[in-house]
Design a protein around this motif. Sequence first.
Motif, short mmCIF file in Angstrom:
data_model
loop_
_atom_site.label_atom_id
_atom_site.label_comp_id
_atom_site.label_asym_id
_atom_site.label_seq_id
_atom_site.Cartn_x
_atom_site.Cartn_y
_atom_site.Cartn_z
N SER A 1 6.20 4.18 -8.41
CA SER A 1 6.61 2.83 -8.01
C SER A 1 7.70 2.84 -6.94
O SER A 1 8.22 1.78 -6.58
CB SER A 1 7.07 2.03 -9.23
OG SER A 1 8.05 2.73 -9.97
N GLY A 2 8.06 4.02 -6.47
CA GLY A 2 8.97 4.10 -5.33
C GLY A 2 10.44 4.16 -5.64
O GLY A 2 11.27 4.07 -4.73
N PHE A 3 10.80 4.34 -6.93
CA PHE A 3 12.22 4.40 -7.27
C PHE A 3 12.79 5.81 -7.13
O PHE A 3 14.00 5.99 -7.09
CB PHE A 3 12.46 3.87 -8.68
CG PHE A 3 12.31 2.38 -8.78
CD1 PHE A 3 13.31 1.55 -8.33
CD2 PHE A 3 11.16 1.82 -9.30
CE1 PHE A 3 13.18 0.17 -8.40
CE2 PHE A 3 11.01 0.45 -9.37
CZ PHE A 3 12.02 -0.38 -8.92
N GLY A 4 11.92 6.81 -7.12
CA GLY A 4 12.38 8.16 -6.87
C GLY A 4 12.81 8.94 -8.08
O GLY A 4 12.54 10.12 -8.21
N SER A 5 13.52 8.28 -8.99
CA SER A 5 14.01 8.96 -10.19
C SER A 5 14.04 7.99 -11.36
O SER A 5 14.11 6.78 -11.18
CB SER A 5 15.41 9.53 -9.95
OG SER A 5 16.37 8.47 -9.85
N ALA B 1 0.82 -1.21 0.00
CA ALA B 1 0.00 0.00 0.00
C ALA B 1 0.85 1.26 0.00
O ALA B 1 0.32 2.37 -0.16
CB ALA B 1 -0.93 0.00 1.22
N ARG B 2 2.16 1.11 0.13
CA ARG B 2 3.07 2.26 0.22
C ARG B 2 4.24 2.15 -0.74
O ARG B 2 5.33 2.66 -0.47
CB ARG B 2 3.59 2.39 1.66
CG ARG B 2 2.50 2.71 2.67
CD ARG B 2 2.96 2.48 4.10
NE ARG B 2 1.96 2.91 5.07
CZ ARG B 2 0.88 2.22 5.39
NH1 ARG B 2 0.67 1.03 4.80
NH2 ARG B 2 0.01 2.67 6.26
N LEU B 3 4.03 1.51 -1.88
CA LEU B 3 5.13 1.33 -2.83
C LEU B 3 5.64 2.65 -3.38
O LEU B 3 6.78 2.73 -3.84
CB LEU B 3 4.67 0.42 -3.98
CG LEU B 3 4.46 -1.05 -3.64
CD1 LEU B 3 4.01 -1.82 -4.87
CD2 LEU B 3 5.73 -1.67 -3.07
N ASP B 4 4.83 3.69 -3.37
CA ASP B 4 5.26 4.98 -3.88
C ASP B 4 6.01 5.80 -2.84
O ASP B 4 6.40 6.94 -3.10
CB ASP B 4 4.07 5.77 -4.41
CG ASP B 4 3.03 6.05 -3.31
OD1 ASP B 4 3.02 5.31 -2.32
OD2 ASP B 4 2.26 7.01 -3.47
N GLN B 5 6.23 5.22 -1.65
CA GLN B 5 6.89 5.94 -0.57
C GLN B 5 8.17 5.22 -0.15
O GLN B 5 8.26 4.00 -0.29
CB GLN B 5 5.95 6.03 0.65
CG GLN B 5 4.59 6.62 0.36
CD GLN B 5 3.64 6.43 1.52
OE1 GLN B 5 4.07 6.31 2.67
NE2 GLN B 5 2.34 6.41 1.23
N PRO B 6 9.13 5.97 0.39
CA PRO B 6 10.31 5.29 0.96
C PRO B 6 9.89 4.42 2.15
O PRO B 6 9.09 4.85 2.98
CB PRO B 6 11.20 6.46 1.42
CG PRO B 6 10.69 7.65 0.67
CD PRO B 6 9.22 7.43 0.47
#
Length: 313
Positions: free
Chosen positions: A283-287, A219-224
């Motif tokens: 997707s949580g990779f940041g860049s 539920a938090r894949l877009d977050q660190p």
Amino acid sequence: MRTVAVLAFDGMSPFHLTVPCLVLGDPGGRPDRYDVQVCAERPGALRTNAGFGITVEQDLSIMDTADVVILPSWNPSLEPSEHLLSVIRRAHARGATVVGLCMGAFLVAVSGIADGREVVTHWRFAAELQSRRPEVAVRADVLWSDLGDVLTSAGTAASLDCCLHLVRTQYGVEAAEEVARSIVIAPHRSGSQAQYIPVPIPPDPSDDVIEKAMVWARARLDQPVSLDEWAAAVALSRRTFTRQFRARTGSSGQAWLLQQRLDRARLLLETTDHPVERVATASGFGSSAALRHHFHAVLGTTPQRHRQEFALA
């Protein structure tokens, strides 16, 4: 549409024969992906080990043109004929993908198409196969292995995972998830997951803190997600969480999380026109640079190339 030839033989398990037919045949009313045909070295009436018979009409000649050749099982006490082995070698030589499920890895290994590389089979028979074919590295510690041209898997449920991985590789994440929903199985189990984990599943699902942790992280894949935060979410210390996660899944939490992020990124690339930078963030990779790095390291491709191959029309 890809053509698939599935080998049947006298005395085989009907479950193993059914797996590729179920996953690739016509799940969810999508017959446009694979044309699956069953063949035998001697067509006609065949017995199964379940007490009933089947009839196979096609002979091995369909393997000469199939895009995918699946060897869903084998009886190690049977010596495969040179004719069968030569058909497997010819199919592999002309570029067909050869898949050995469970004991079908014996045929893959004996044919020689995986010499110098690894094959996976059921943990109970791995030592026997290794003694017979020292030319290959036999693995009993993972669910399946994908060498690109040759796929092999452990038994029963791992065969489903391997076939679903084939769909994912050839038609994308969304197609694989569609099939998984249709036949009601988990959409993805990493091939590196352990075949056998000597830890009992909690009798009460509510006691499974690692499953709760997985749901929390998805539920938090877009977050660190730090390991400390992840462990605290299910009231465990970092050390206990790390130990229990590996015992429960066969992999580290970070490796599992990376696979979830890659799956999310692949799905977004296949089903949206979002810029790569937005996909990386979601997707949580940041860049985009981090996304490209992991795509290349794990999948051997780039986000842009993946989108070109699998984007919806």
